[in-house]
Design a protein around this motif. Structure first.
Motif, PDB file in Angstrom:
ATOM      1  N   VAL A   1       0.868  -1.170   0.000  1.00 38.81           N
ATOM      2  CA  VAL A   1       0.000   0.000   0.000  1.00 38.81           C
ATOM      3  C   VAL A   1       0.908   1.223   0.000  1.00 38.81           C
ATOM      4  CG1 VAL A   1      -0.292  -0.009   2.519  1.00 38.81           C
ATOM      5  CG2 VAL A   1      -1.936   1.233   1.096  1.00 38.81           C
ATOM      6  N   THR A   2       0.652   2.128  -0.923  1.00 35.53           N
ATOM      7  CA  THR A   2       1.400   3.375  -0.993  1.00 35.53           C
ATOM      8  C   THR A   2       0.472   4.503  -0.574  1.00 35.53           C
ATOM      9  OG1 THR A   2       2.810   2.541  -2.758  1.00 35.53           O
ATOM     10  CG2 THR A   2       2.709   4.944  -2.485  1.00 35.53           C
ATOM     11  N   TRP A   3       0.858   5.169   0.497  1.00 38.93           N
ATOM     12  CA  TRP A   3       0.086   6.300   1.022  1.00 38.93           C
ATOM     13  C   TRP A   3       0.698   7.589   0.465  1.00 38.93           C
ATOM     14  CZ3 TRP A   3      -4.179   5.128   3.690  1.00 38.93           C
ATOM     15  CH2 TRP A   3      -4.236   3.882   4.322  1.00 38.93           C
ATOM     16  N   THR A   4      -0.152   8.483   0.040  1.00 38.79           N
ATOM     17  CA  THR A   4       0.288   9.802  -0.408  1.00 38.79           C
ATOM     18  C   THR A   4      -0.477  10.839   0.396  1.00 38.79           C
ATOM     19  OG1 THR A   4       0.676   8.957  -2.637  1.00 38.79           O
ATOM     20  CG2 THR A   4       0.509  11.352  -2.391  1.00 38.79           C
ATOM     21  N   VAL A   5       0.273  11.732   1.023  1.00 37.44           N
ATOM     22  CA  VAL A   5      -0.352  12.813   1.796  1.00 37.44           C
ATOM     23  C   VAL A   5       0.117  14.152   1.232  1.00 37.44           C
ATOM     24  CG1 VAL A   5      -0.676  11.483   3.890  1.00 37.44           C
ATOM     25  CG2 VAL A   5       1.446  12.705   3.568  1.00 37.44           C
ATOM     26  N   GLU A   6      -0.783  15.099   1.275  1.00 34.15           N
ATOM     27  CA  GLU A   6      -0.468  16.419   0.747  1.00 34.15           C
ATOM     28  C   GLU A   6      -1.064  17.460   1.683  1.00 34.15           C
ATOM     29  OE1 GLU A   6      -1.368  18.981  -3.312  1.00 34.15           O
ATOM     30  OE2 GLU A   6      -1.481  16.796  -3.378  1.00 34.15           O
ATOM     31  N   ASP A   7      -0.267  18.485   1.961  1.00 41.14           N
ATOM     32  CA  ASP A   7      -0.797  19.552   2.814  1.00 41.14           C
ATOM     33  C   ASP A   7      -1.438  20.636   1.944  1.00 41.14           C
ATOM     34  OD1 ASP A   7       1.272  21.150   1.838  1.00 41.14           O
ATOM     35  OD2 ASP A   7       2.472  21.005   3.661  1.00 41.14           O
ATOM     36  N   ARG A   8      -1.938  21.671   2.556  1.00 40.07           N
ATOM     37  CA  ARG A   8      -2.650  22.734   1.826  1.00 40.07           C
ATOM     38  C   ARG A   8      -1.713  23.615   1.012  1.00 40.07           C
ATOM     39  NH1 ARG A   8      -7.086  24.378   6.384  1.00 40.07           N
ATOM     40  NH2 ARG A   8      -8.283  22.452   6.186  1.00 40.07           N
ATOM     41  N   CYS A   9      -0.436  23.452   1.221  1.00 36.19           N
ATOM     42  CA  CYS A   9       0.543  24.242   0.462  1.00 36.19           C
ATOM     43  C   CYS A   9       1.058  23.476  -0.755  1.00 36.19           C
ATOM     44  CB  CYS A   9       1.718  24.630   1.355  1.00 36.19           C
ATOM     45  SG  CYS A   9       1.248  25.698   2.724  1.00 36.19           S
ATOM     46  N   GLY A  10       0.556  22.252  -0.965  1.00 37.14           N
ATOM     47  CA  GLY A  10       0.982  21.459  -2.109  1.00 37.14           C
ATOM     48  C   GLY A  10       2.189  20.585  -1.849  1.00 37.14           C
ATOM     49  N   ASN A  11       2.648  20.529  -0.604  1.00 37.45           N
ATOM     50  CA  ASN A  11       3.758  19.635  -0.279  1.00 37.45           C
ATOM     51  C   ASN A  11       3.223  18.207  -0.223  1.00 37.45           C
ATOM     52  OD1 ASN A  11       5.708  21.756   0.143  1.00 37.45           O
ATOM     53  ND2 ASN A  11       4.584  22.229   2.037  1.00 37.45           N
ATOM     54  N   ARG A  12       3.939  17.324  -0.849  1.00 40.22           N
ATOM     55  CA  ARG A  12       3.462  15.942  -0.966  1.00 40.22           C
ATOM     56  C   ARG A  12       4.543  14.984  -0.489  1.00 40.22           C
ATOM     57  NH1 ARG A  12       0.860  13.817  -6.513  1.00 40.22           N
ATOM     58  NH2 ARG A  12      -0.958  14.789  -5.606  1.00 40.22           N
ATOM     59  N   SER A  13       4.090  13.884   0.182  1.00 41.68           N
ATOM     60  CA  SER A  13       5.015  12.851   0.643  1.00 41.68           C
ATOM     61  C   SER A  13       4.342  11.489   0.461  1.00 41.68           C
ATOM     62  CB  SER A  13       5.345  13.080   2.118  1.00 41.68           C
ATOM     63  OG  SER A  13       6.265  12.105   2.556  1.00 41.68           O
TER      64      SER A  13
END
Length: 171
Positions: free
Chosen positions: A31-43
């Motif tokens: 499973v690959t989780w992708t998270v992004e904040d409101r500033c467009g930073n993604r991990s």
């Protein structure tokens, strides 16, 4: 969001929540989780996991089978003949295997005259094992009723029961 892939790398499920609940078959997955904040930073982060069937099947056995010894080689009985609706959570009923021991290949047993103590009829306990496709098993204990209706087996009439009480005179 997430992407769930099988061991071959094929995407099976995608979603946009922080958790997932799926019914999955046995196998290796990632499973690959992708998270992004409101500033467009993604991990992203990938985790591997294995789904295994560890639950034993549920055996339901016929409470007993009656059969007759046939000449000359006896009577062969299959362990599946004792099945009365056994089931499993993952393996379809038609793929369950039945055995007389923990060896899944011990699927039949031949009963002969020597199995009938008096040569006329006898009741024997039998243990029936039910296996799923992952090798999980459980068992039930039932009976086989053997009869010699055609006189194939020699009758043994010298069996004697002795009963009574032993008393000691204390005078």
């Amino acid at each position: 969001s997430y992407v769930i892939k099988n061991s071959a790398g094929t995407a099976l499920y995608t979603g946009s929540s922080q958790n997932f609940a799926r019914t999955m078959t046995s196998g290796s997955y990632s499973v690959t989780w992708t998270v992004e904040d409101r500033c467009g930073n993604r991990s992203t982060c990938t985790n591997n996991f294995v789904v295994r069937d560890c639950k034993q099947p549920t055996p339901y056995c016929n409470p007993g089978i009656v059969t007759v010894i046939m000449a000359p080689g006896g009577t062969t009985v299959w362990a599946k003949d004792f099945n009365l609706g056994s089931f499993d959570n993952c393996t379809p009923n038609n793929l369950l295997k039945f055995s007389f021991s923990r060896n899944v290949r011990d699927s039949f047993k031949t009963f002969v005259c020597a199995d009938i103590e008096n040569g006329i009829s006898d009741t024997l306990p039998v243990t029936i094992y039910v296996f799923d496709s992952e090798g999980n098993y459980d068992f039930c204990v039932t009976k086989i009723y053997l009869q010699d209706n055609d006189g194939v087996c020699p009758d043994i009439t010298n069996l004697t029961n002795i009963g009574g009480a032993i008393m000691i005179n204390t005078n």
